[in-house]
Scaffold this active site. Structure first.
Site, PDB file in Angstrom:
ATOM      1  N   SER A 124      75.159  24.890  56.630  1.00  0.00           N
ATOM      2  CA  SER A 124      73.846  24.658  56.033  1.00  0.00           C
ATOM      3  C   SER A 124      73.486  25.813  55.109  1.00  0.00           C
ATOM      4  O   SER A 124      73.928  26.961  55.324  1.00  0.00           O
ATOM      5  CB  SER A 124      72.820  24.580  57.171  1.00  0.00           C
ATOM      6  OG  SER A 124      71.527  24.747  56.670  1.00  0.00           O
ATOM      7  N   TYR A 148      68.926  28.345  65.262  1.00  0.00           N
ATOM      8  CA  TYR A 148      69.708  27.271  64.621  1.00  0.00           C
ATOM      9  C   TYR A 148      70.615  27.859  63.545  1.00  0.00           C
ATOM     10  O   TYR A 148      71.825  27.629  63.534  1.00  0.00           O
ATOM     11  CB  TYR A 148      68.761  26.209  64.011  1.00  0.00           C
ATOM     12  CG  TYR A 148      69.483  25.267  63.077  1.00  0.00           C
ATOM     13  CD1 TYR A 148      70.411  24.357  63.571  1.00  0.00           C
ATOM     14  CD2 TYR A 148      69.266  25.300  61.692  1.00  0.00           C
ATOM     15  CE1 TYR A 148      71.105  23.497  62.719  1.00  0.00           C
ATOM     16  CE2 TYR A 148      69.942  24.457  60.836  1.00  0.00           C
ATOM     17  CZ  TYR A 148      70.855  23.557  61.350  1.00  0.00           C
ATOM     18  OH  TYR A 148      71.540  22.715  60.493  1.00  0.00           O
ATOM     19  N   LYS A 152      74.891  28.271  63.258  1.00  0.00           N
ATOM     20  CA  LYS A 152      75.748  27.840  62.136  1.00  0.00           C
ATOM     21  C   LYS A 152      76.586  29.012  61.627  1.00  0.00           C
ATOM     22  O   LYS A 152      77.774  28.862  61.338  1.00  0.00           O
ATOM     23  CB  LYS A 152      74.885  27.284  60.994  1.00  0.00           C
ATOM     24  CG  LYS A 152      74.227  25.956  61.305  1.00  0.00           C
ATOM     25  CD  LYS A 152      75.256  24.834  61.337  1.00  0.00           C
ATOM     26  CE  LYS A 152      74.668  23.527  61.804  1.00  0.00           C
ATOM     27  NZ  LYS A 152      75.665  22.505  62.128  1.00  0.00           N
TER      28      LYS A 152
END
Ligand code: NAD
Ligand code: UDP
Length: 339
Positions: A124, A148, A152
């Protein structure tokens, strides 16, 4: 070629499965349906006019995963499965690390065991943190502002270590900007639980009458109209990016890290205006305070995607809005009620 798609029942996964089937790939989906519905798989099969093999299983469950590899000659994996809400990740960080990092480690282990070394991973733009200057190049400094994003970044680093240890792997780390829209049929699309956090589903629900108005988070950013600017990209372009990445990875072993964005930045007000023209409706909005953690502007430098995998986004903001609106009108309550 048989591709395992983890998280294939989800928003981006379902569109990618459809694109894969239409390109002649065979698809095996592993999804525990924690944030999706079996209905999306049924609709992929209708749209593609063929069936997919589906396992209702958790990617962290190594016994089930091993069984999937035993029962199918998997040649490559696209790994979408994971939890994706920034807010939720701040409240339940361990679940995020356990699910996102845990599932990835389980998957990479089983892939090694079966000598399956072609992998595309959903990363992302969040890995660029809040300091990168747009247009953002892949070589920009990386950082994480929440669990989050950190999950990643961790998985990206694990993949880097894996490739350094064994350069016969073919690994793609695709950094998505803001995926939006839906397949043109309006039969599959984004189906968030509860109140949407993201702008597009929120606007769609206002337009369809499920919510009163859009709260615009901040009108005093240093952007052309004061509202936040993002690089929205049609989900079918994202799906196509995966196919182009798979094709490039299939040719040679490498560690490929690329942005999937359009390179264009649109403000919240630009999006509301485009959505009004796509739907023919007035979208009520109110400018409120900034949302914590948001940055003014974030859009991709897309040169590397173009040169390395011959991929360029092809849908414009108008089609993103039109397709999101079609999905919303045909399925006002998402997959819960068949529209
Ligand atoms: P989604 O929630 O719609 O899809 C994820 C799917 O994974 C869901 O179907 C869910 O049920 C499944 N899943 C989650 N944990 C699992 C597990 N342990 N085992 C099996 N299945 C599991 O999300 P999406 O928008 O399609 O995103 C797909 C991927 O792309 C995610 O990894 C996400 O972090 C990443 N991503 C998404 C965006 C975005 O804005 N949508 C942006 C950048 C990156
Ligand atoms: N946004 C907004 N109202 C909303 C949701 C989002 O004004 O209800 C803004 C947000 O501040 C950002 C842009 O829309 O500038 C995109 O937000 P989204 O959550 O969709 O994506 P992300 O912040 O992850 O880029």
């Amino acid at each position: 070629m048989k591709i395992l798609v983890t998280g294939g029942a989800g928003y981006i996964g379902s569109h990618t499965c459809l694109a894969l089937l239409n390109e002649g790939y065979e698809v095996v989906i592993v999804d525990n349906l924690c944030n999706s519905s079996i209905e999306s798989i049924k609709r992929i099969e209708i749209l593609a006019n063929q069936s997919v093999i589906f396992y209702n299983a958790d990617v962290r469950d190594m016994v089930s995963l091993e069984n999937v590899f035993h029962e199918n000659s998997i040649e490559a994996v696209i790994h979408f499965a994971g939890l994706k809400s920034v807010n939720e990740s701040i409240n339940i960080p361990i679940n995020y690390y356990e699910n996102n990092v845990g599932s990835s480690i389980a998957l990479f282990n089983i892939m090694s065991k079966f000598n399956c070394k072609i992998l595309v991973f959903s990363s992302s733009a969040t890995v660029y943190g809040d300091t990168a200057m747009s247009p953002i190049k892949e070589g920009s400094q990386l950082s994480a502002n929440n669990p989050y994003g950190r999950s990643k970044l961790m998985i990206e680093e694990i993949l880097q270590d894996l490739y350094v240890s064994d350069d016969t792997w073919h690994i793609g780390r695709l950094r998505y900007f803001n995926p939006v829209g839906a397949h043109k049929s309006g039969m599959i699309g984004e189906d968030p639980n509860g109140i949407p956090n993201n702008l597009f589903p929120y606007i769609s629900q206002v337009a369809v009458g499920r919510r009163k108005k859009v709260n615009i988070f901040g009108g005093d950013y240093d952007t052309h109209d004061g509202t936040g600017v993002r690089d929205y990209i049609h989900v079918m372009d994202i799906a196509d990016g995966h196919i182009k990445a798979l094709e490039a990875l299939n040719i040679k072993s490498q560690l490929l890290t690329i942005n999937l964005g359009t390179g264009n930045g649109y403000s919240v007000l630009d999006v509301i205006k485009a959505f009004e023209s796509a739907s023919g409706l007035k979208i009520p909005y109110k400018i409120v305070g900034r949302r914590e953690g948001d940055i003014a502007s974030c859009y991709a430098d897309t040169a590397l995607a173009s040169s390395s995998i011959n991929w360029n986004a092809s849908y414009n903001l108008e089609s993103m809005c039109k397709d999101a609106w079609k999905w919303q009108t045909l399925n006002p309550n998402g997959y819960q009620k068949i529209g």
